[in-house]
Design a protein around this motif. Structure first.
Motif, PDB file in Angstrom:
ATOM      1  N   LEU A  28       3.994   2.933  -3.381  1.00  0.00           N
ATOM      2  CA  LEU A  28       4.834   2.736  -2.008  1.00  0.00           C
ATOM      3  C   LEU A  28       6.083   3.854  -2.103  1.00  0.00           C
ATOM      4  O   LEU A  28       6.709   3.724  -2.978  1.00  0.00           O
ATOM      5  CB  LEU A  28       5.579   1.319  -2.507  1.00  0.00           C
ATOM      6  N   THR A  69       0.155   1.465   1.443  1.00  0.00           N
ATOM      7  CA  THR A  69       0.507   1.662  -0.009  1.00  0.00           C
ATOM      8  C   THR A  69      -0.844   1.316  -0.809  1.00  0.00           C
ATOM      9  O   THR A  69      -0.869   1.989  -1.727  1.00  0.00           O
ATOM     10  CB  THR A  69       1.425   0.341  -0.277  1.00  0.00           C
ATOM     11  N   LEU A  86       1.645  -2.033   3.877  1.00  0.00           N
ATOM     12  CA  LEU A  86       0.811  -2.452   2.870  1.00  0.00           C
ATOM     13  C   LEU A  86      -0.468  -1.876   2.646  1.00  0.00           C
ATOM     14  O   LEU A  86      -0.983  -1.543   1.543  1.00  0.00           O
ATOM     15  CB  LEU A  86       0.400  -4.133   2.810  1.00  0.00           C
ATOM     16  N   LEU A  96       4.052  -6.405  -1.341  1.00  0.00           N
ATOM     17  CA  LEU A  96       4.775  -5.148  -1.744  1.00  0.00           C
ATOM     18  C   LEU A  96       5.985  -5.152  -2.826  1.00  0.00           C
ATOM     19  O   LEU A  96       6.014  -4.400  -3.597  1.00  0.00           O
ATOM     20  CB  LEU A  96       5.454  -4.625  -0.541  1.00  0.00           C
ATOM     21  N   TRP A 139      10.565   1.518   1.222  1.00  0.00           N
ATOM     22  CA  TRP A 139      11.164   0.355   0.815  1.00  0.00           C
ATOM     23  C   TRP A 139      12.007  -0.364   1.753  1.00  0.00           C
ATOM     24  O   TRP A 139      12.219  -1.392   1.827  1.00  0.00           O
ATOM     25  CB  TRP A 139      11.414   0.464  -0.738  1.00  0.00           C
TER      26      TRP A 139
END
Length: 645
Positions: free
Chosen positions: A413, A407, A404, A466, A418
């Motif tokens: 992201l 990102t 996080l 996220l 992911w």
């Protein structure tokens, strides 16, 4: 029998120091081992060297941080060293880092003159593909030379300088076999345990058993050099000018790197800068991984058994690493570390291990080096770390908080991150109700540690955020709901009658890891439970004002003996005091912590408050990361106060 022959015979017998006396000993007791704080740290971002005050390299592993040592006197006075300095003089006049670098400058005063010694694990322009420690990350413009370069300059008068190089391969178990490589006594190769290193110098050397030695009288203005190489084809400098050029290139490398950092114009600028250099120096450039420390088996208890190998990467360090790097504006290093995390192989259940090798390997099987006595008799000396396969539920939160942070900084992201979000959120959802070994890797029975529940909450809270960034509202709502369940469970079972967060659900004992509830936003600083927890730890879990992890007589950690205060926990307390509004108390503790740094501005893992001595592995990345975090919080609050005024 000559002195040299007696020395050689003594080395080859490898007589082991008797087992340490079980009576507790002081960290300040007389010993032939230098205090941990007196070591200088050199790095080329592939490996490290620790230089004692007498000018001896007492610890160095080649070619990587986690390789077997070739100089291991740090853990046994017969396990190898490499000294360059005035003959018969062991105490220098001054030692300092060349400003803005990890290169050491030592000034010596003898009865007849003055000399200056420069030491560096050199770095310079990348000339070709690195075959010694191959890169998985994009190579930088500068890289390691894979050599230790040392020069001596006579400043005044005349001084007899001595060189002694006595490697012992395979972490102190295999004596070196030396051969002259040039016929003129200026290049010699040492071989052992399938490894060869080369010593080159403009001094005339002689072979004495398992060591090479040289002596030379210098006069004002004279300069000499030596280098130890494990580079491809054992390349060495081709003379004094080349040696000086490599030292100059190393200075430029560190200063150019530091120029890219965003350092605050503040009274704490120097300790923040030294911490940044230490963290960079503990980074393994080929993969982007960061080792927890440069050493293994420096004891947490004087003469005790709490001795661990820290030359690996812990996942829990990831979030603190990302916080520090991004706060300093070192986004490239932050991205390198995240790419290392993305490359890691998870367990069969999808969970990341708590730690990995710096090359990403999973198996860190622990063994004991019986031949070594240990630092000041602290045994066993361990290679590897058995905690790698422990169940520690905090790993999921550390990884997802770091993703996080990254990102938000990069405003995107990455696709390859992911799947990690999905698997770590799934793992945290599955295991948060189960006991584990906790953040401190206790070797006792698993417990419902509050810090582990806290980190599982972080995992689901960050995963929800996220998912929201990704536009996945369904996943975001699902993970947010689980985070709320964990939050409620901790407040129902993890708080004692005083309103203080417990170590685990079955005890009222305190644990410094609960301070993370303040820094990670589990509870706001205005919450009475958070305030009560921070103040209870400050008042009841400290020695001379410094914070213990926990009290060993209240915790089943599977080990015997007491331990020192943990410097990272004391820096956490600084951050937590700032979070609850106790700014003056936070500043006071921060100043005390800055004053216990080593003479060169470095920190180990622990501080023996009774003797003012360091304990544990050195230098410790976690301590320096926590210093930057604590300083950042106070500096931010001071800047905000200035703005309001």
């Amino acid at each position: 029998m000559t002195t040299a022959a007696r020395a050689a015979r003594h080395t080859r017998t490898r007589a082991r120091v008797p087992a340490p006396d079980p009576v507790p000993r002081s960290a300040a007791a007389p010993s032939p081992f230098p205090p941990i704080a007196e070591y200088a740290f050199l790095s080329n971002c592939h490996t490290a060297a620790l230089v004692a005050p007498d000018g001896a390299v007492d610890w160095m592993c080649v070619p990587r941080f986690d390789s077997a040592s070739v100089f291991g006197s740090l853990l046994d006075r017969q396990a190898g060293y490499f000294r360059l300095g005035p003959y018969g003089i062991n105490v220098p006049a001054a030692r300092a880092y060349e400003p803005g670098t990890n290169s050491l400058v030592t000034t010596w005063h003898t009865p007849s003159g003055w000399v200056l010694v420069r030491d560096a694990l050199t770095m310079g322009p990348r000339r070709h593909e690195d075959e010694v420690t191959p890169h998985t990350r994009p190579p930088a413009d500068e890289d390691a030379d894979h050599m230790l370069v040392r020069t001596v300059l006579c400043l005044d008068g005349s001084v007899e300088v001595e060189l002694v190089c006595e490697p012992v391969f395979d972490t102190g178990r295999v004596l070196a076999d030396w051969t002259l490589a040039d016929g003129e006594r200026h290049v010699a190769d040492a071989t052992g345990a399938g490894q060869t290193i080369r010593l080159a110098t403009d001094m005339a050397v002689g072979i004495e058993g398992g060591r090479v030695r040289a002596r030379h009288v210098m006069h004002q203005g004279d300069q000499l050099w030596c280098a130890l190489s494990w580079a491809e084809q054992l390349a060495v400098p081709d003379g004094l000018d080349d040696a000086n050029g490599r030292l100059a290139a190393t200075t430029r490398y560190w200063r150019d790197w530091l120029d890219r950092a965003r350092l605050p114009d503040h009274r704490w600028r120097e300790p923040i800068q030294r911490s940044a250099l230490a963290i960079k120096g503990l980074t393994y450039m080929p993969t982007g991984a960061t080792v927890a420390a440069a050493t293994t088996s420096l004891p947490e208890t004087p003469g005790g058994e709490r001795n661990w190998d820290y030359r690996y990467t812990w996942m829990r360090d990831s979030t603190f690493t990302l916080q520090a790097l991004h706060w300093l504006g070192l986004d490239w290093e932050a991205d390198e570390f995240m790419q290392f995390v993305a490359d890691l192989e998870p367990n069969e259940d999808g969970a990341l291990q708590i730690m990995y090798g710096i090359d990403g390997r999973r198996d860190l099987t622990e063994s004991v080096v019986e031949e070594l006595s240990g630092y000041r008799g602290a045994s066993p000396v361990r290679i590897g770390n058995a905690a790698y396969d422990q169940r520690q539920n905090d790993v999921f939160g550390a990884v997802l908080d770091s993703i996080l942070l990254h990102t938000r900084r990069s405003q995107r992201l990455p696709r390859r991150l992911w799947p990690i979000v999905e698997t770590q959120a799934a793992c945290a959802t599955r295991v948060w109700t189960e006991p584990d070994q906790g953040i401190w890797e206790a070797r006792g029975e698993p417990q419902h540690y509050v810090s582990s529940k806290l980190m599982c909450w972080i995992a689901l809270d960050r995963a929800a955020r996220l998912a929201e960034i990704r536009g996945d509202d369904r996943r975001s709502a699902q993970w947010h709901a689980t985070a709320e369940k964990i939050h409620a469970d901790v407040l129902a079972h993890g708080v004692d009658r005083r309103g203080v967060l417990r170590q685990h659900y079955a005890t009222d004992a305190l644990d410094a890891s609960t301070l993370l509830a303040a820094t990670f936003g589990f509870l706001p600083g205005t919450d009475e439970r958070m305030r009560a927890t921070v103040l209870a730890i400050a008042d009841e879990l400290t020695e001379h004002g410094f914070v213990l992890r926990y009290r060993t007589d209240e915790t089943d950690d599977g080990m015997s003996g007491k331990e020192g205060t943990f410097l990272i926990c004391s820096f956490w307390l600084v951050s937590a005091l700032a979070a609850i509004g106790e700014r003056e108390r936070a500043r006071d503790l921060m100043e005390r912590l800055l004053h216990v740094a080593s003479p060169l501005g470095l920190y180990a893992e622990e501080f023996d408050a009774g003797t003012s001595r360091f304990l544990g592995n050195f230098p410790q990345a976690f301590s320096h990361l926590a210093l930057i975090e604590a300083a950042a919080r106070i500096i931010l609050s001071e800047r905000l106060e200035e703005y309001v005024r």
